[in-house]
Structure formats: structure tokens, C-alpha cells
Motif scaffolding. Sequence first.
Motif, PDB file in Angstrom:
ATOM      1  N   ASP A   1      -5.183   0.844  -2.579  1.00  0.00           N
ATOM      2  CA  ASP A   1      -5.628  -0.781  -3.505  1.00  0.00           C
ATOM      3  C   ASP A   1      -4.400  -1.533  -3.323  1.00  0.00           C
ATOM      4  OD1 ASP A   1      -7.786   0.357  -3.221  1.00  0.00           O
ATOM      5  OD2 ASP A   1      -7.897   0.378  -5.321  1.00  0.00           O
ATOM      6  N   VAL A   2      -3.531  -0.962  -3.576  1.00  0.00           N
ATOM      7  CA  VAL A   2      -2.477  -1.803  -3.292  1.00  0.00           C
ATOM      8  C   VAL A   2      -1.620  -2.444  -2.126  1.00  0.00           C
ATOM      9  CG1 VAL A   2       0.547  -2.215  -4.298  1.00  0.00           C
ATOM     10  CG2 VAL A   2      -1.700  -1.285  -5.759  1.00  0.00           C
ATOM     11  N   LEU A   3      -1.403  -1.376  -1.498  1.00  0.00           N
ATOM     12  CA  LEU A   3      -0.795  -1.739   0.142  1.00  0.00           C
ATOM     13  C   LEU A   3      -2.048  -2.522   0.334  1.00  0.00           C
ATOM     14  CD1 LEU A   3       0.753   1.999   1.244  1.00  0.00           C
ATOM     15  CD2 LEU A   3       2.334  -0.284   0.210  1.00  0.00           C
ATOM     16  N   LEU A   4      -3.017  -1.980   0.153  1.00  0.00           N
ATOM     17  CA  LEU A   4      -4.314  -2.356   0.990  1.00  0.00           C
ATOM     18  C   LEU A   4      -4.474  -4.301   0.906  1.00  0.00           C
ATOM     19  CD1 LEU A   4      -6.511  -2.777   3.466  1.00  0.00           C
ATOM     20  CD2 LEU A   4      -8.523  -2.197   1.362  1.00  0.00           C
ATOM     21  N   SER A   5      -3.965  -4.940  -0.776  1.00  0.00           N
ATOM     22  CA  SER A   5      -3.945  -6.283  -0.816  1.00  0.00           C
ATOM     23  C   SER A   5      -2.414  -6.598  -0.430  1.00  0.00           C
ATOM     24  CB  SER A   5      -4.008  -6.360  -2.950  1.00  0.00           C
ATOM     25  OG  SER A   5      -4.351  -7.432  -3.130  1.00  0.00           O
ATOM     26  N   TRP A   6      -1.580  -6.024  -0.624  1.00  0.00           N
ATOM     27  CA  TRP A   6       0.119  -6.766  -0.154  1.00  0.00           C
ATOM     28  C   TRP A   6      -0.397  -6.332   1.512  1.00  0.00           C
ATOM     29  CZ3 TRP A   6       3.939  -8.453  -1.889  1.00  0.00           C
ATOM     30  CH2 TRP A   6       4.935  -8.511  -1.115  1.00  0.00           C
ATOM     31  N   LYS A   7      -0.717  -6.245   1.784  1.00  0.00           N
ATOM     32  CA  LYS A   7      -1.476  -6.459   3.798  1.00  0.00           C
ATOM     33  C   LYS A   7      -1.811  -7.675   3.935  1.00  0.00           C
ATOM     34  CE  LYS A   7      -2.664  -4.508   8.249  1.00  0.00           C
ATOM     35  NZ  LYS A   7      -3.321  -3.360   8.794  1.00  0.00           N
ATOM     36  N   LYS A   8      -2.642  -7.668   2.776  1.00  0.00           N
ATOM     37  CA  LYS A   8      -2.935  -9.123   3.038  1.00  0.00           C
ATOM     38  C   LYS A   8      -2.316 -10.297   3.155  1.00  0.00           C
ATOM     39  CE  LYS A   8      -7.805  -7.385   1.978  1.00  0.00           C
ATOM     40  NZ  LYS A   8      -8.617  -7.772   1.279  1.00  0.00           N
ATOM     41  N   GLU A   9      -1.493 -10.003   1.823  1.00  0.00           N
ATOM     42  CA  GLU A   9      -0.656 -11.146   1.630  1.00  0.00           C
ATOM     43  C   GLU A   9       0.646 -10.955   2.720  1.00  0.00           C
ATOM     44  OE1 GLU A   9       0.843 -10.855  -1.687  1.00  0.00           O
ATOM     45  OE2 GLU A   9      -0.673 -10.477  -3.106  1.00  0.00           O
ATOM     46  N   GLN A  10       0.983 -10.457   3.339  1.00  0.00           N
ATOM     47  CA  GLN A  10       1.800 -10.400   4.664  1.00  0.00           C
ATOM     48  C   GLN A  10       1.514 -10.970   5.964  1.00  0.00           C
ATOM     49  OE1 GLN A  10       5.402  -9.759   3.242  1.00  0.00           O
ATOM     50  NE2 GLN A  10       4.225 -10.115   1.209  1.00  0.00           N
TER      51      GLN A  10
END
Length: 377
Positions: free
Chosen positions: A249-258
Motif C-alpha cells: 500500500d505504501v509503495l502504491l501510494s508513493w508510485k502515484k506521487e512519483q
Amino acid sequence: MGLYRRKGTRFWWMSYSWKSEQHFESTKCTSKALANKILSKREGEIALQMFKVGQQGERMSFTGLCKEFESAHVPTLAASTQTNVLDFLENMRKFFGDRSLSDIDAGLVADYRNYRKSQPSKMNPTRKIKGATVNRELAYLRCILNFAVERKYISENPAHGVKLFDERRERPVKRMLALEDKQRILENAPPYLRVAIVLLAQTGGRTYTEGFSLRWDQIDFDQKVMFFGGDTKTEGSSEPVPLTGLAHDVLLSWKKEQVGKGPFLFPSPVIPDKPITSVRKAWKTTLKNAKVAYFPIYHLRHVFCTRLSWVAPDAVVQRAMRHSSPETKRHYQLGMVEQVRQNIEKANEKVYGRREVLHSYDSPPAAKKEEEIAVGK
């Protein structure tokens, strides 16, 4: 072949024939008996074809050996390792210079060890170089001199037997990371470091090769796994790593920001199409602001191993850490005081049950004292 004395010298010289040519060489000793032994050794080397004029240690300089080693050995190493080895070679060349290999003995190697330990650190000039750094350089010095032995430039490695520094004295004390400390660290960390902390603590990945250098195409969000592949430390390190729900979940959210910021999870702020190369300062600042005693970020791998060891068998821990041996986890497990205490309590319960446990004090318990007073009245 024979021994003779030259005018103006106190040493015995020897003459011998090799490949139809006459050669003359000093034995560098004043004793004829010892000179005879040296001559006999040379005769044996020639007979066994172990002798090469022009390639002996006295004619090969350390600088020349480094050039041969650099061209023959260094290209076989990983890119990151090559950088370190080239730095090591430069430091060695500055110290040993053009000395012939025959002049390098165990004493000179020990002098180099002490010389390097006394130099200031590049990262912090107010401190001396760590013993661990010197030990890595000595390991490569041994490797270089082994290379010289293989090519028959010298008969034995003078670096063998030179004592290394005890690295344990300089290492930070390993301790388990309390949940309260981890929460304060996350609260004070910059966004990219916060994501990296969760990733490392949830996967047990190595800080840079399996953390900050990751690319988005190495993560399968559908299957919830990461793939390292390529240049890994061991064969087992290339195995896919499962992602926990939290890490996913953390990586998925981070991907959206990047989105649109490059192929890497943690791009360099200077060169966006390259991964970040160091978080040392950011990590140190984060711990300071969180009021947590300093420890290397790599210790998050130790924390991961310790927590998993509480609930999983050795085979699972070995697979999760991608170790070649289950015994390696002993190095990564941190203080398990509470777990030891709980199991000792279980052992006490099994042995004593509900019976009164033997006391070690001299005076009787308060209840017995009251009973004795009542009987006395």
C-alpha cells in the motif's frame, strides 16, 4: 654454479646458468654456509622450472604489479566494487610506491596497516579511518600479493599472518528498535526516507542494492512481489521477495506521487534518471530530530530478521533473508531479552507449578514471622 666474493663487498655472490646464460646475483649474506643454502635453493628452482629471471620479486615493482592486477582482476568485479578496489589500489601505491616485491615483508605490511589507521577519514577529518576500512584494504592487499605468488613473482605472501583490527570495538551497539522509536523516526523523516524505512523494515532488503536503487519495473503490484535479479550479493539474493500489505500500500501510494519522475523508486535530486546514492545525512538528521540514538540504517535488516524469528521457523527466516545458511541469522538477530525472559518463566512454571518457589533470603517470610509471634503469645 658457485660462490665467490666481489671486491668492495662483504656479501657472498652466486653464479648460475639458466637457459644457456650465465647469471650473477648477491646472496645478501656474509655466512658462506647460509650462502650455500641459498645457492642450493636456486638450483632447485631452476631444476623444477620454478625460476624466471626478469619476473622475480626483486625486478617487479609494486606499482607494476598493481597495473597487472588492475587489468587482469578488477574488470571481473561488480561496478560498485571496482570503485572501492581502485581507491584501495591508489592508497597502496602511495605507500609502497616503486618498491620491489622482494622488499615487501610482513613488517612493512604492518606499517601500512598502522599508517592507514592513523590517517583522517574523508567523511569526517576530525576522526581517524575505521579499522573495518583498513581491514578491507588489507584483504585486497593479500589478494594482490596472492596474484604475485600465482605468477611466481614471489614465493610466499608477506601479508599472511598480519593481524587485523577488531572491528567489533568500533561498531554501534545493536539494539532492538522499539515501536515508539520507529514511530518518532517516521514522523521526522522526509517523505522519500519514510517510504524507504517502511520498505526496508517490511522486506529486510539491503539498504542500497535492494532498497534505494530499486526500479519500478522490479515490483509486481498484482502478485505483491519484488524482483532483484541482475547483480546480487548471492544466488539466493535473486529470489523474489514478497511484499506485505503495508509495504504494498505504501509503495502504491508513493508510485502515484512519483508519476513521470523516472524509472527509480528513489530518484536522485541532482540526476533524476539515476537512483539516490546516499541517505547518510538525511538518516542522521532524522534520528537526531526523533531523539533516537544513532544506529546505521542497515540495522533495519536486523530488526526485520529478529521480529520474523519470533514467529517463524529457521527455514522461513532463511528464505526471507535470502541467506545461504540458516546459521547466518544468528548474526542478524538483535537482543531478544523479553523472549528469553518469557521462556524462562514458562520453564519455571513447568518445574515448580503452583508450589512455593525456594527463596534465597536468610530471614523467614513475613507470614511465618507473624505465625511465630502468635505462637509465642
